[in-house]
Design a protein around this motif. Structure first.
Motif, PDB file in Angstrom:
ATOM      1  N   SER A 196      -9.733  -4.038  -6.025  1.00  0.00           N
ATOM      2  CA  SER A 196     -10.491  -3.405  -4.939  1.00  0.00           C
ATOM      3  C   SER A 196     -10.840  -1.964  -5.273  1.00  0.00           C
ATOM      4  CB  SER A 196      -9.704  -3.464  -3.630  1.00  0.00           C
ATOM      5  OG  SER A 196      -8.598  -2.569  -3.633  1.00  0.00           O
ATOM      6  N   LYS A 197      -9.923  -1.276  -5.955  1.00  0.00           N
ATOM      7  CA  LYS A 197     -10.199   0.107  -6.346  1.00  0.00           C
ATOM      8  C   LYS A 197     -11.409   0.168  -7.266  1.00  0.00           C
ATOM      9  CE  LYS A 197      -5.460   1.883  -5.878  1.00  0.00           C
ATOM     10  NZ  LYS A 197      -4.291   2.438  -6.610  1.00  0.00           N
ATOM     11  N   SER A 198     -11.482  -0.765  -8.210  1.00  0.00           N
ATOM     12  CA  SER A 198     -12.622  -0.794  -9.126  1.00  0.00           C
ATOM     13  C   SER A 198     -13.903  -1.164  -8.398  1.00  0.00           C
ATOM     14  CB  SER A 198     -12.356  -1.801 -10.255  1.00  0.00           C
ATOM     15  OG  SER A 198     -11.231  -1.427 -11.024  1.00  0.00           O
TER      16      SER A 198
ATOM     17  N   PHE B 137     -14.647  -0.846  -5.130  1.00  0.00           N
ATOM     18  CA  PHE B 137     -15.083   0.184  -4.183  1.00  0.00           C
ATOM     19  C   PHE B 137     -15.570   1.439  -4.897  1.00  0.00           C
ATOM     20  CE2 PHE B 137     -11.890  -1.704  -0.906  1.00  0.00           C
ATOM     21  CZ  PHE B 137     -12.757  -2.758  -0.696  1.00  0.00           C
ATOM     22  N   ALA B 138     -14.936   1.778  -6.009  1.00  0.00           N
ATOM     23  CA  ALA B 138     -15.380   2.955  -6.769  1.00  0.00           C
ATOM     24  C   ALA B 138     -16.811   2.758  -7.262  1.00  0.00           C
ATOM     25  CB  ALA B 138     -14.451   3.202  -7.947  1.00  0.00           C
TER      26      ALA B 138
ATOM     27  N   TRP C 157       0.807  -1.229   0.000  1.00  0.00           N
ATOM     28  CA  TRP C 157       0.000   0.000   0.000  1.00  0.00           C
ATOM     29  C   TRP C 157       0.838   1.275   0.000  1.00  0.00           C
ATOM     30  CZ3 TRP C 157      -2.650  -4.336   0.643  1.00  0.00           C
ATOM     31  CH2 TRP C 157      -3.977  -4.358   0.239  1.00  0.00           C
TER      32      TRP C 157
ATOM     33  N   TYR D  16     -10.723  -1.288   4.953  1.00  0.00           N
ATOM     34  CA  TYR D  16     -11.579  -0.159   4.568  1.00  0.00           C
ATOM     35  C   TYR D  16     -12.883  -0.238   5.352  1.00  0.00           C
ATOM     36  CZ  TYR D  16      -8.404   0.204   0.564  1.00  0.00           C
ATOM     37  OH  TYR D  16      -7.289   0.337  -0.220  1.00  0.00           O
TER      38      TYR D  16
ATOM     39  N   SER E 242     -14.643   3.577   2.540  1.00  0.00           N
ATOM     40  CA  SER E 242     -13.601   4.584   2.763  1.00  0.00           C
ATOM     41  C   SER E 242     -12.320   3.940   3.272  1.00  0.00           C
ATOM     42  CB  SER E 242     -14.064   5.623   3.790  1.00  0.00           C
ATOM     43  OG  SER E 242     -15.308   6.185   3.433  1.00  0.00           O
ATOM     44  N   PRO E 243     -11.172   4.442   2.822  1.00  0.00           N
ATOM     45  CA  PRO E 243      -9.901   3.976   3.397  1.00  0.00           C
ATOM     46  C   PRO E 243      -9.711   4.580   4.779  1.00  0.00           C
ATOM     47  CG  PRO E 243      -9.490   5.737   1.838  1.00  0.00           C
ATOM     48  CD  PRO E 243     -10.966   5.455   1.769  1.00  0.00           C
TER      49      PRO E 243
ATOM     50  N   ILE F 157      -5.220  -5.166  -5.190  1.00  0.00           N
ATOM     51  CA  ILE F 157      -5.402  -3.754  -4.853  1.00  0.00           C
ATOM     52  C   ILE F 157      -6.116  -3.029  -5.987  1.00  0.00           C
ATOM     53  CG2 ILE F 157      -4.190  -1.569  -4.447  1.00  0.00           C
ATOM     54  CD1 ILE F 157      -2.039  -3.200  -2.960  1.00  0.00           C
ATOM     55  N   GLN F 158      -5.705  -3.287  -7.211  1.00  0.00           N
ATOM     56  CA  GLN F 158      -6.356  -2.651  -8.361  1.00  0.00           C
ATOM     57  C   GLN F 158      -7.807  -3.106  -8.480  1.00  0.00           C
ATOM     58  OE1 GLN F 158      -5.021  -0.112 -10.072  1.00  0.00           O
ATOM     59  NE2 GLN F 158      -3.333  -0.368  -8.608  1.00  0.00           N
TER      60      GLN F 158
ATOM     61  N   ASN G 253      -4.809  -2.238   4.058  1.00  0.00           N
ATOM     62  CA  ASN G 253      -5.751  -3.136   3.390  1.00  0.00           C
ATOM     63  C   ASN G 253      -7.131  -3.189   4.007  1.00  0.00           C
ATOM     64  OD1 ASN G 253      -4.714  -4.395   5.700  1.00  0.00           O
ATOM     65  ND2 ASN G 253      -4.954  -6.443   4.852  1.00  0.00           N
TER      66      ASN G 253
END
Length: 389
Positions: free
Chosen positions: A307-309, A311-312, A227, A332, A323-324, A304-305, A330
């Motif tokens: 999770s970004k998709s 969560f977005a 991270w 949220y 939210s982080p 990680i990538q 790791n």
């Protein structure tokens, strides 16, 4: 919101049951009709640092490694896959020598005991595993006095460390010195938050200029690295010794690696024996760690990538906020509107072989990112949440 891992495992009840029981057992209970549309394959788990295998899965993974590389057994931690694993960790950390140990507690305790030498005081974070979760081993076994700093905080600063050491010098009549400092990073009791690298650099410089040993409890150091972008080798470079867990995310059933300078590590094999940690065969855990380490950092970045998709997209849905954590890695927070039935969402996801912790009374929970997110496509996971909502 602090989610204690051990408390979570004790109190989650049926929320975690599917994670503990093979799918075949679940189907045998008469719930086949509810899982008929569930995907085949392993379960996505929004908790834990990585995969944890059931016995039959563990054996299957070892068979893969045996077929690909072959498993050479060790004897009392010498030779075979233990030697290969230790060599791998010297490369990863940049340290002169690595030694396999049966547990992280032993690795931490032996490190601070040797680094502090004849001095009796060791500075630790008040929230650290060494201070909170190792049964006062430093005091009762090794005769060390742990001095905690930064109560309830993730970390202490270099300034706080200096002030703490100075106050000990001024406030005690019979003076004894600080022999070592131990830092946990990331910090489990702070929901895997990290110690800022700039603060680590300052602490390291202070300790080295004052001849104070510095140990890193890096049980989940690969998580911090994933991270922050700071390599494991760079983190390790600021410390004399570093411990890394083999079971948090490498899938082994147990085990730890302690790395450091040769003059320190040469003492460890004897100390492991003295404290009852020398086992005849360690290859089961070492082979699994070697197997799972291959490509782990790449898989973690892919997770990680993903999770970004995920969560977005979830943040675009009504009543959902992911939210982080400030200074986090790791873990949220997931906040659900009061109108959403969090328990029904959890149950619906479970039918889709996606597990998340049960929401609390405020309809909040925490989602942990790990490589199990790669078990299903991003769209599948997102659509499972949409269906559950």
């Amino acid at each position: 919101m602090n989610l204690d891992r051990r408390k979570f495992l004790k109190t989650s009840g049926t929320a975690l049951l599917p994670a503990m029981i093979p799918v075949s057992s679940v189907l045998a209970t008469g719930t086949r009709q509810h899982l008929s549309n569930a995907p085949t394959g392993p379960t996505v788990k929004f908790f834990g640092a990585g995969e944890s295998y059931e016995p039959q899965e563990y054996l299957a993974e070892l068979q893969k490694y045996q077929a690909a590389k072959g498993i050479e057994r060790d004897r009392y931690g010498t030779g075979g896959v233990i030697e290969a694993l230790e060599k791998r960790f010297t490369e990863i950390t940049g340290k002169e020598k690595a030694v396999f140990m049966p547990s992280g507690t032993m690795a931490n305790q032996l490190a601070i005991a040797v680094l502090s030498g004849e001095e009796t005081k060791v500075i630790v974070q008040e929230t650290s595993h060494v201070f909170r979760d190792e049964s006062d081993a430093a005091q009762t076994v090794f005769g060390k006095r742990l001095v905690p700093l930064a109560k309830d905080a993730t970390y202490f600063t270099a300034q706080q460390l200096q002030e703490g050491i100075e106050s000990l010098k001024q406030g005690e009549v019979f003076k004894t010195s600080v022999g070592a400092v131990s830092i946990e990073n990331p910090v489990r009791r702070a929901d895997e938050r990290v110690v800022p690298i700039e603060e680590i650099k300052k602490i390291s410089a202070y300790c080295r200029s004052n001849n104070i040993g510095l140990h890193l409890d890096g049980a989940r150091l690969f998580i911090a690295s994933g991270w922050t972008g700071v390599s494991v080798k760079e983190y390790a470079s600021y410390f004399d010794t570093v411990y890394i867990s083999l079971y948090k995310y490498f899938g082994a059933a147990a085990g730890a690696i302690l790395c450091g300078p040769r003059e320190v590590m040469d003492k460890m094999t004897h100390l492991v024996k003295v404290h009852g940690g020398s086992m005849y065969g360690n290859w089961l855990n070492a082979a699994m760690a070697l197997h799972r380490m291959e490509g782990f950092e790449t898989r973690l970045q892919q997770a990680i990538q993903a999770s970004k998709s995920i969560f977005a997209t979830l943040n675009k849905l009504p009543g959902v906020k992911v939210s982080p954590l400030d200074g986090g890695t790791n873990i949220y927070t997931l906040e659900l509107d009061k109108k959403i039935d969090g328990n029904r969402l959890q149950a619906s996801l479970r039918e889709a072989k996606i597990l998340m912790p049960r929401p609390d009374g405020n309809n909040h929970t925490m989602l942990t990112v790990n490589e199990t997110l790669l078990y299903q496509p991003v769209d599948y996971i997102v659509n499972a949440f949409k269906k559950g909502l």
